[in-house]
Scaffold this motif. Structure first.
Motif, short mmCIF file in Angstrom:
data_model
loop_
_atom_site.label_atom_id
_atom_site.label_comp_id
_atom_site.label_asym_id
_atom_site.label_seq_id
_atom_site.Cartn_x
_atom_site.Cartn_y
_atom_site.Cartn_z
N ARG A 156 -3.66 2.26 -8.69
CA ARG A 156 -4.42 1.91 -9.19
C ARG A 156 -5.42 0.86 -10.43
NH1 ARG A 156 -8.39 3.64 -5.16
NH2 ARG A 156 -7.33 5.55 -3.80
N PRO A 313 -1.40 -0.32 0.87
CA PRO A 313 -1.99 0.24 -0.46
C PRO A 313 -1.58 1.81 -0.78
CG PRO A 313 -2.91 0.46 2.15
CD PRO A 313 -1.83 -0.26 2.60
N SER A 314 -2.20 2.27 -1.49
CA SER A 314 -1.35 3.33 -3.04
C SER A 314 -1.54 4.24 -2.06
CB SER A 314 -3.07 3.64 -3.97
OG SER A 314 -3.55 2.76 -4.37
N LYS A 497 -9.74 -4.32 -1.67
CA LYS A 497 -10.08 -4.21 -0.63
C LYS A 497 -8.54 -3.36 0.52
CE LYS A 497 -9.68 -8.57 1.14
NZ LYS A 497 -9.72 -10.02 2.26
N PHE A 498 -7.65 -3.99 -0.44
CA PHE A 498 -5.96 -2.99 0.14
C PHE A 498 -5.71 -2.10 -0.87
CE2 PHE A 498 -5.55 -8.22 0.16
CZ PHE A 498 -5.92 -7.74 1.86
N ARG A 499 -6.55 -1.53 -1.43
CA ARG A 499 -6.91 0.25 -2.10
C ARG A 499 -6.59 1.21 -1.62
NH1 ARG A 499 -9.40 -0.03 -8.36
NH2 ARG A 499 -7.75 -1.86 -8.96
N SER A 500 -7.42 1.45 -0.55
CA SER A 500 -7.48 2.68 0.17
C SER A 500 -7.25 2.21 1.96
CB SER A 500 -8.75 2.86 0.37
OG SER A 500 -9.75 1.73 1.28
N PHE A 501 -6.45 2.78 2.65
CA PHE A 501 -6.24 2.83 4.15
C PHE A 501 -7.22 2.03 4.83
CE2 PHE A 501 -5.06 3.84 8.35
CZ PHE A 501 -3.49 3.27 8.24
N GLY A 503 -9.45 0.41 3.83
CA GLY A 503 -10.13 -0.81 2.79
C GLY A 503 -10.27 -2.22 3.76
N ASN A 507 -4.42 -2.81 7.56
CA ASN A 507 -3.47 -1.85 6.84
C ASN A 507 -3.30 -0.70 8.38
OD1 ASN A 507 -3.80 -2.56 5.03
ND2 ASN A 507 -5.50 -1.44 4.36
#
Length: 524
Positions: A156, A313-314, A497-501, A503, A507
Motif C-alpha cells: 500500500r 489487488p494488494s 481503485k486497484f488496491r482492493s478486490f 475496488g 478484478n
C-alpha cells in the motif's frame, strides 16, 4: 504550418494495455495454445540450463549430476507455475529458477567445512543438502509475508511512481544476461537477434489461416533456424581448432546433456539425501528470498499489463507471494540448486506474441513436467547453445523494462519531484549493483566484508539486485519527499481503485480463484 490540436498530442492513460490478441482469460485454439505453450517451455530452458551449468561444477558435481539438477529444476518449475496460475496471483507467469540466489549459494559452496571434502561427488551431495536446508528455512519468509497479508500492507506504500523504476529494472537489471552472453558466440547470437526482430516486428503482418504466424512464433522459428545453423557449423568442423571457451559456447554437442541424461527419471523430494541446517546459511538465504520477493512483485505488475489485466489487488499480490514461498520450499525439498521467482523472459514473451492467455502458460508448465521426466528428449532441447537464448533475452528483457516505464503515464512527469525520484532510483538501481559486481570480480569478495560471513552475504545479496535497490530508494523518497501534497502527482488516485478486490469490477474477472474457492478465502 497549422498548430496541432491537443487531442493529437496527448495520449490518455489506459488501465489495460491495448493491442493484445488474447488477454488473461481469453484463449487461442487448442492447437495454437499448445504450440505457444511449447514456445514458453523452450524459452524457460535458457535459465533452467544456465544456472545449474554454472553452479553444479562449482559444487563438485559431474555431468550426470548437472543433468539431474536441470531435470529437477524443470519439474519443480512446472509444479510452481501451475500453483501460481491456479491459486496464486493467477497471472500468466512462469515461475522458474532465479539468479537472486547466486550470492548465498556460492558462499555455501565456499564454506570451509565443505571445501575440505576431497571426494567431488561427496562434496556435491553435502553442498546440495546445505543449500536445501537454507532454502527450506528461508522459504518461510515469503510464506509468512504472503499468507498473513503483511506484504499486502507493505504494498500500500507503493505508488505508480515508486513501482515504475522497480519494474523497469526487473528488465534492465539483467543486462549482463543479454549481449555479453551473445558476445560469447557472435556468429550464432547476432543472427538470432536479427531474425527474432525481423519475424516479430517487420514481418508480423504475414498471416497463415488468419494467424500472424511469424509474429506469434518468432522465437520458435528463429531458434529452430539458428540451432540448425549452429549444428551445421559444428558438424562441418568450423570450431575444431577454436579456443575451448568458444567451442563450449558455440558447439551443439559440448553440453554433454543428451549422453548423460537417463531415458526416464522422475524427480522426487530429498533425492540428494536429508537436508542439513546451518543458521548462517539460512540467514544469508533469507536475503535472496527477499530479493526474489521484490523482483517477482515487479514482474507480477508487468505481467498484469502484458496480459491486458488490471494491476493485481494488494491481497492477490500477497497471495501470490505466499504461493511463491511454497514454491521455494519445494525447491528446497527437491534440491534444484536455486530458488524461484517469476521468469522475466517469459513475461516479455507475452508482449512479443501479443498473447497473455493463462491457459498457454499452464500448458507450458505441462511441457516442463513431461520433458523433465523424459530425460533424453528434454536434454535434446536443453542442448540449444546459450547465446541463442541470450539473443532472445536482449529483446524480452527490454520489453519488460519498457512496460515498467509505461507506469509513468499515470503520474505527473512535469513535476521536478517526480523527475528526481525516477531518475535517482533508476540510476542508482543500475550503478550500485554494478559497483558490487566490479568490486567482487576484483577482490573476490563483496564490498561488505566483515568477520560475520552471514552479515556479508545478506547485504551483498540485497545490493546485487537492481530492483531491490530501486525499491528501497524509490519507496523511501516517494513516501518522505513532499508526500502529503503530491498524491495526484504520484498517481495515487488511479492506483487506489486497484488496491482492493472490490475496488474495480474487472478484478473479479481476472483474479477470482477457481473451483469456487473464494467462498473459503473471501477477498479483502
Amino acid at each position: 504550418m497549422e498548430a496541432s490540436k491537443p487531442e493529437e498530442i496527448n495520449h490518455p492513460p489506459m488501465d489495460q494495455l491495448q493491442g493484445l490478441e488474447y488477454c488473461i482469460d481469453s484463449n487461442p485454439s487448442w492447437v495454437e495454445s499448445i504450440a505457444l505453450g511449447f514456445q514458453h517451455y523452450i524459452l524457460a530452458l535458457g535459465t533452467a540450463v544456465m544456472i545449474p551449468s554454472f553452479l553444479v561444477p562449482l559444487m563438485g558435481g559431474s555431468d550426470d549430476d548437472k543433468v539431474r539438477v536441470i531435470q529437477t529444476l524443470l519439474f519443480v518449475e512446472g509444479i510452481n507455475t501451475l500453483l501460481q496460475t491456479l491459486f496464486g496471483t493467477r497471472l500468466p507467469t512462469v515461475v522458474g529458477g532465479s539468479y537472486a540466489y547466486m550470492v548465498p549459494i556460492i558462499s555455501i559452496i565456499h564454506d570451509s567445512s565443505l571445501v575440505k571434502i576431497q571426494d567431488p561427488h561427496l562434496r556435491f551431495l553435502n553442498t546440495m543438502r546445505a543449500v536445501q536446508g537454507a532454502m527450506i528455512v528461508a522459504s518461510s519468509i515469503q510464506i509468512i509475508l504472503g499468507f498473513s497479508q503483511l506484504w499486502a500492507i507493505c504494498s500500500r506504500f507503493f505508488s505508480p511512481l515508486g513501482m515504475a523504476p522497480v519494474i523497469a529494472l526487473v528488465g534492465f537489471g539483467l543486462f549482463d544476461r543479454g549481449f555479453p552472453v551473445v558476445g560469447h558466440c557472435v556468429e550464432i547470437g547476432i543472427p538470432m537477434l536479427v531474425l527474432f526482430v525481423a519475424f516479430s516486428q517487420y514481418l508480423k503482418s504475414f498471416h497463415t489461416r488468419q494467424i500472424p504466424i511469424l509474429e506469434r512464433f518468432a522465437l520458435l522459428i528463429s531458434t529452430t533456424i539458428i540451432w540448425a545453423y549452429a549444428h551445421l557449423l559444428t558438424a562441418s568442423g568450423a570450431y575444431k581448432h577454436r579456443p575451448e571457451l568458444t567451442q563450449h559456447n558455440c558447439r551443439t554437442d559440448r553440453a554433454n546433456l543428451i549422453s548423460s541424461a537417463p531415458w526416464i527419471k522422475i524427480p522426487y523430494p530429498l533425492e540428494w539425501g536429508a537436508p542439513t541446517f546451518n543458521v548462517g546459511h539460512a540467514f544469508a538465504m533469507t536475503a535472496a528470498v527477499l530479493v526474489s520477493l521484490i523482483e517477482s512483485t515487479g514482474a507480477y505488475k508487468g505481467a498484469s499489463r502484458l496480459a491486458s489485466a488490471t494491476p493485481p489487488p494488494s491481497h492477490v499480490l500477497s497471495r501470490g507471494i505466499g504461493w511463491q514461498g511454497i514454491g521455494i520450499l519445494l525447491n528446497g525439498l527437491f534440491g534444484t540448486a536455486t530458488g524461484s521467482s517469476v521468469s522475466v523472459e517469459n513475461v516479455g514473451l507475452l508482449g512479443s506474441t501479443r498473447v497473455g492467455s493463462r491457459r498457454v502458460i499452464q500448458i507450458s508448465a505441462g511441457f516442463m513436467i513431461f520433458f523433465s521426466m523424459l530425460g533424453k528428449f528434454g536434454a535434446f532441447f536443453a542442448s540449444i547453445p546459450l547465446p541463442i537464448f541470450a539473443a532472445a533475452h536482449c529483446i524480452l528483457f527490454g520489453l519488460v523494462a519498457s512496460v515498467g516505464l509505461s507506469f509513468l503515464q499515470f503520474t505527473n512527469m512535469n513535476s521536478l519531484r517526480n523527475l528526481f525520484i525516477t531518475g535517482v532510483a533508476l540510476f542508482l538501481g543500475l550503478s550500485i549493483p554494478e559497483y558490487f559486481r566490479e568490486y567482487t570480480a576484483k577482490a573476490l569478495h563483496g564490498p561488505t566484508h566483515t568477520k560475520a560471513r552471514w552479515f556479508n552475504d545478506f547485504l551483498n545479496t540485497i545490493f546485487f539486485s537492481s530492483p531491490s535497490v530501486a525499491l528501497i530508494i524509490a519507496a523511501f523518497l516517494d513516501n518522505t519527499l513532499d508526500y502529503k501534497d503530491s498524491g495526484k502527482d504520484r498517481g495515487m488516485p488511479w492506483w487506489a481503485k486497484f488496491r482492493s478486490f472490490k475496488g474495480d469490477t474487472r478484478n473479479e474477472e481476472f483474479y477470482t480463484l477457481p473451483f469456487n474457492l473464494n467462498r473459503f478465502f473471501p477477498p479483502s
